[in-house]
Write a protein that holds these residues in place. Structure first.
Motif, short mmCIF file in Angstrom:
data_model
loop_
_atom_site.label_atom_id
_atom_site.label_comp_id
_atom_site.label_asym_id
_atom_site.label_seq_id
_atom_site.Cartn_x
_atom_site.Cartn_y
_atom_site.Cartn_z
N ALA A 1 0.84 -1.12 0.01
CA ALA A 1 -0.08 -0.11 -0.02
C ALA A 1 0.97 1.22 -0.04
O ALA A 1 0.92 2.03 0.94
N ALA A 2 1.43 1.38 -1.08
CA ALA A 2 2.36 2.52 -1.29
C ALA A 2 1.45 3.93 -1.06
O ALA A 2 0.61 4.17 -1.78
N GLY A 3 2.41 4.69 -0.05
CA GLY A 3 1.68 6.21 0.07
C GLY A 3 0.56 6.01 1.18
O GLY A 3 0.33 7.30 1.75
N ALA A 4 0.45 4.77 1.81
CA ALA A 4 -0.85 4.88 2.97
C ALA A 4 0.16 5.19 4.09
O ALA A 4 1.23 5.01 4.46
N GLU A 5 -0.76 5.72 5.06
CA GLU A 5 -0.19 5.76 6.55
C GLU A 5 -0.10 4.49 7.02
O GLU A 5 -1.31 3.67 6.96
N ILE A 6 0.86 4.19 7.68
CA ILE A 6 1.08 2.93 8.40
C ILE A 6 0.64 3.02 9.92
O ILE A 6 1.23 4.09 10.62
N VAL A 7 -0.17 2.24 10.22
CA VAL A 7 -0.42 2.05 11.78
C VAL A 7 0.16 0.74 12.26
O VAL A 7 -0.19 -0.30 11.69
N ASP A 8 1.11 0.79 13.12
CA ASP A 8 1.74 -0.54 13.47
C ASP A 8 0.89 -1.16 14.42
O ASP A 8 0.67 -0.69 15.61
N ALA A 9 0.56 -2.50 14.03
CA ALA A 9 -0.21 -3.17 14.98
C ALA A 9 0.54 -4.42 15.23
O ALA A 9 -0.27 -5.19 15.81
N SER A 10 1.73 -4.45 15.38
CA SER A 10 2.47 -5.56 16.04
C SER A 10 2.35 -5.45 17.60
O SER A 10 2.17 -4.49 18.00
#
Length: 429
Positions: A41-50
């Motif tokens: 998902a290039a350009g998406a805001e990343i929410v780290d759910a690890s």
């Protein structure tokens, strides 16, 4: 901007998706665009759910939210005492601003613990201004809310039509007076009005000492054609198996409030019997004076009360996808499915109370609690992150709600320290 919730343990509540030990959820325009491992998902805001469990938002199918200010006061009350306290003693002293604060704080509290969809069963409609205040509060709180207008009085038509004009189709339901609290003719008139206006109906039916107008209320409704797939029976304790089958045959649903039903002396919850009859039950809180406002507690009680007849997967579905179906929002929410609203909850899987997580679904039901709720998304918008509600002035709301509670209690002449024991009411009226 699109959002990618990345690297979490995904519990989808969708058999076609299943669970992912490590997976991603892509959100586009507020909806779920993809679910799977390693989504690009290039350009998406990343929410780290690890280190997080990613699950669907909870759906509460029946809550009297206006009573929030008196949380915990009825923990020792029977149903008869509750009726005297809430409706006979406290309720008449509610002003519209009290209704507003109870609904607003209660809806925010539910959201804080992961309830993204809530049906507000409102029965403080002794004046139009109270209904308007309740609706305004639901609109001011984040989350999907359905206003279930508890019918009051013999001529409800004009008021119901007035409120109906204010709300979208999926944002309103009609709470029936009968068949327990009114005649079957009045019930028939209320159902006819609901059908004319395209509203689903919700109706309280439970066994607490006998039926006031016969012992087969659902059978009577069925005989008169008053049941259909837009009917939700709240509680249903004491209903015979054949009446549950009647409800199942027309596609109706059941909302079980296990904590309140067991505490207040109803007959046992019908969760397992409803399932056996072909009804997928949903779960609800009912009232916060008597029970906690989170679905984790409701799930745990439901499982304990029916141990052997249910699995943790069943109970988790009751609190999510089956609740969404009962609210006629099954196509929009309740599971992590492509095309549905991104109503998501992230739980801290590294908290000492649940770590290490082996079976995420089993962990949610057996050991979950509001303290685990790290993040909540409603239609893709973050409304809680890192344990903090966003855009909510909690100190101000707490102060206003406390002032409201104290004013009502003083006007009613009652104590709020747990010493008040209301006189038992006749619950068979």
């Amino acid at each position: 901007m699109n959002t990618l919730i990345s690297g979490g343990m995904v519990v989808s509540a969708d058999p076609a998706v299943g669970d992912l030990l490590r997976g991603d959820v892509l959100i586009e325009n507020g909806r779920i665009a993809a679910v799977g491992p390693g989504i690009d998902a290039a350009g998406a805001e990343i929410v780290d759910a690890s280190g997080k469990i990613v699950m669907p938002g909870f759906v509460d199918t029946h809550r009297h939210t206006w009573q929030t200010a008196f949380r915990g006061l009825g923990a020792d009350w029977t149903f008869g005492q509750y009726r005297v306290a809430a409706h006979g003693t406290l309720g008449p002293h509610y002003l519209p601003e009290d209704v507003y604060l109870g609904n607003l704080f209660g809806r925010i509290e539910a959201l804080n613990s992961g309830v993204t969809t809530l049906l507000d069963w409102f029965h403080r409609a002794d004046r139009p201004e109270n209904a308007d205040a309740a609706i305004e509060a639901l609109r001011d709180a984040p989350g999907h809310s359905i206003f279930c207008y508890g019918a009051a009085g013999p001529d409800i038509g004009p008021e119901i039509r007035r409120v109906r004009a204010k709300l979208a189709d999926e944002d309103m339901a009609l709470g029936l007076r009968g068949p327990v609290m009114s005649t079957m003719d009045e019930t028939a008139a209320d159902v006819a009005l609901a059908r004319e206006l395209g509203l689903p109906v919700s109706v309280h039916v439970h066994g607490t000492g006998g039926w006031p107008r016969g012992d087969r209320p659902i059978a009577e409704m069925h005989e008169r054609g008053l049941l259909d797939d837009r009917t939700t029976v709240v509680h249903g304790n004491g209903l015979s198996d054949d009446q549950l089958t009647m409800l199942a045959d027309v596609g109706g649903s059941v909302s079980v409030s296990p904590d309140v039903e067991l505490k207040m002396g109803f007959e046992p919850p019908i969760t397992g019997r409803a399932l056996a009859a072909g009804i997928r039950p949903s779960l609800s809180i009912d009232d916060c004076p008597s029970a906690g406002g989170d679905m984790f507690s409701a799930m745990r009680t439901a499982l304990a009360a029916e141990r052997g007849a249910l699995t943790t997967r069943d109970v988790l579905a009751f609190a999510t996808v089956d609740g969404a179906t009962a609210c006629r929002r099954g196509a929009r929410t309740g599971s992590i499915s492509v095309g549905k609203d991104a109503d998501l909850v992230l739980l801290d899987a590294e908290d000492p109370s649940v770590f290490p997580v082996g079976d995420p679904a089993g962990t949610i039901v057996s050991a979950g609690h509001p303290g685990l709720v790290d993040s909540v998304f409603v239609a893709g918008k973050a409304v809680k992150r890192h344990g903090i509600l966003l855009g909510v002035d909690l100190p101000d709301l707490r102060a206003r709600l406390l002032e409201s509670r104290d004013r009502i209690a003083a006007a009613a002449g009652v104590a709020v320290d747990g010493s008040w024991r209301p006189q038992e009411a006749d619950v068979t009226r």
